[in-house]
Design a protein around this motif. Sequence first.
Motif, short mmCIF file in Angstrom:
data_model
loop_
_atom_site.label_atom_id
_atom_site.label_comp_id
_atom_site.label_asym_id
_atom_site.label_seq_id
_atom_site.Cartn_x
_atom_site.Cartn_y
_atom_site.Cartn_z
N ALA A 21 55.25 43.62 51.87
CA ALA A 21 56.20 44.50 52.54
C ALA A 21 57.46 43.69 52.78
O ALA A 21 57.42 42.47 52.89
N TRP A 22 58.61 44.39 52.86
CA TRP A 22 59.85 43.65 53.05
C TRP A 22 60.91 44.48 53.75
O TRP A 22 60.81 45.70 53.85
N LEU A 23 61.92 43.74 54.22
CA LEU A 23 63.11 44.33 54.81
C LEU A 23 64.31 43.63 54.18
O LEU A 23 64.41 42.40 54.25
N HIS A 36 67.24 48.22 54.01
CA HIS A 36 66.06 49.00 53.59
C HIS A 36 64.80 48.28 54.02
O HIS A 36 64.75 47.05 54.01
N THR A 37 63.80 49.05 54.41
CA THR A 37 62.46 48.49 54.62
C THR A 37 61.51 49.17 53.65
O THR A 37 61.70 50.34 53.31
N ASP A 38 60.51 48.43 53.22
CA ASP A 38 59.52 48.98 52.31
C ASP A 38 58.14 48.46 52.71
O ASP A 38 57.93 47.24 52.73
N VAL A 39 57.25 49.37 53.04
CA VAL A 39 55.87 49.03 53.37
C VAL A 39 54.97 49.86 52.46
O VAL A 39 55.02 51.09 52.50
N VAL A 43 49.10 49.57 53.35
CA VAL A 43 49.12 48.85 54.63
C VAL A 43 49.96 49.59 55.68
O VAL A 43 50.27 49.06 56.74
N GLY A 44 50.29 50.84 55.39
CA GLY A 44 51.05 51.65 56.34
C GLY A 44 50.25 51.95 57.59
O GLY A 44 49.02 51.92 57.57
N GLY A 49 56.10 47.66 59.39
CA GLY A 49 57.53 47.97 59.38
C GLY A 49 58.17 47.63 60.71
O GLY A 49 59.27 47.06 60.77
N SER A 50 57.49 47.97 61.80
CA SER A 50 58.00 47.65 63.13
C SER A 50 58.16 46.15 63.31
O SER A 50 59.15 45.68 63.87
N ALA A 51 57.19 45.39 62.84
CA ALA A 51 57.26 43.92 62.96
C ALA A 51 58.45 43.37 62.17
O ALA A 51 59.12 42.44 62.64
N LEU A 52 58.71 43.93 61.00
CA LEU A 52 59.85 43.48 60.21
C LEU A 52 61.17 43.76 60.91
O LEU A 52 62.06 42.90 60.98
#
Length: 82
Positions: A21-23, A36-39, A43-44, A49-52
């Motif tokens: 996953a990335w931001l 952009h964020t991508d999860v 693992v959704g 995403g919140s942690a990123l």
Amino acid sequence: MQIHDNQNAHRLEVEIDGHKAWLDYALEGKNLIIRHTDVPDEVGGRGVGSALVRHARDMAREAGLNVVSHCSFATTWLQKHP
């Protein structure tokens, strides 16, 4: 969860159960811009995403930068967690 700042790619990255996953972000003047964020779906729902976004916000605070979001997920998260 171990988040890595890939500074060359301007990307925060984390691997969970073999899925990355990335931001994506940019640094412009006194702003850290979340692009952009991508999860992955696999693992959704685990707070990845919140942690990123939290990591990006904290990184900006440490550097004395403003956070500007062009990502709908990050914008919503930031509004809920000022």
